[in-house]
Design a protein around this motif. Sequence first.
Motif: not given
Length: 420
Positions: A330-359
């Motif tokens: 929505i900010l107009g960034v069309q770079d494929q790699l940049a959007n992929m990195i953001v997606g990976v960071l989101i998924l990684f953050a979610y995984s870490c939060i669930r592991l943190f809460k679990g442990v």
Amino acid sequence: MSKLDQKLKEWHKHNLLDEESLNRIVEYERQQAKAEKQSFLGDIIPFLIALLVAFSILALVGSNWNDFSQTMRLIIIFVTLLVFHAVAFISYQKGKELFGNCLNFINVIGYACAFVLIVQMYQFTSDSPVFLITWTMLAFLYYYVLKHNMFYYLFLGIGFFSLSYSAGIGTAHVYLIQIPLLLCSVYFLKIMKNRWNASFNYTFLGYIVIMFFQTFSDRQYMTPIILVVFILWYLNERGIITYVILPVFTIFIWLFTFFTSLFGGSYDVIHEIQKEFSHGFLKPIAVPLFDTIILLILILAIYTMYKKWKDNVSFNNYLWIFLFIFLLPILGVQDQLANMIVGVLILFAYSCIRLFKGVSGQEKGSIIIGFITFASLVIGIYTGFAIPFISKSIVFIILAVVLYFVYTQSRKARGDEHAK
């Protein structure tokens, strides 16, 4: 360990609750949870039995249906309904409520089949959803009179089907079914105390809103789905409602983020959602309006989480994290790699939060979810990320370091004295 167990343990640790009271509360909650499960099974099993009986009767009658004259068919239809209603009435008089409820469930199915057969016999044709609204209102009236959850589930099932059908009609008649269903859902908001039944109704109400928006906005559905899911998350996070079905949405949103991110389709998918939003009556301002809506709900989600973190209140669900997938497109960034990195960071953050809460909270379910999501992410990066292998190696090392940090912090939060 559930959130309630964590709170009780904390209160007991600070001498706010004695041992005896703690045990009584735990036992009470255990009995309540057991009773809730038994109640659900007690409602659903008769529902399934009645469904089997209804279809066995339909199969029996249908085996010779073409051999009967039109008059005989009408006699069979109305005599069958009369007999089942009479037996149901006698069952209630003799105190056999469960048997009577099952018979009346068969009666609701019988009304629907009778309607279809009579229409077929006299070759009526119409786009009006009169049949659907008749069937759903019958199910609602049976619940209103008998107050049995069997008819509530039946009403929801028919309602979901009816709404899906009415959205494809393309006529003004759709309001004949959407508005009555909306009123029925509002009625259920007031009386449903069971958290599962209430959650089903919240879902149904949200689906009505989505279908209603489709009707007058040229078949748009993605934007209202995003808004409805966010509103349900927000109300649940604020404690206004208890929405236990939210983890189901999390699964689908996680999968959406996973595939669109790792295969570089985030910008294209979100651009298509923007294009869909621009097909309706808001076309001149559609794209900036869509972007503004997404930014506002993202800011509201961040503020809500910050407020709960500041007040030291536990989070109910982490669905808000996935809103960041919209940020770069929505900010107009069309770079494929940049959007992929953001997606990976989101998924990684979610995984870490669930592991943190679990442990830290010794929640086995959260650990399993965190492990599965993290393992899927690693496999996805290795097989789908369009970067050189040396870059993937660096990414994995960085993720490993961050994950180790999360692990040590979660052990400290749990109170492990040997955590390093």
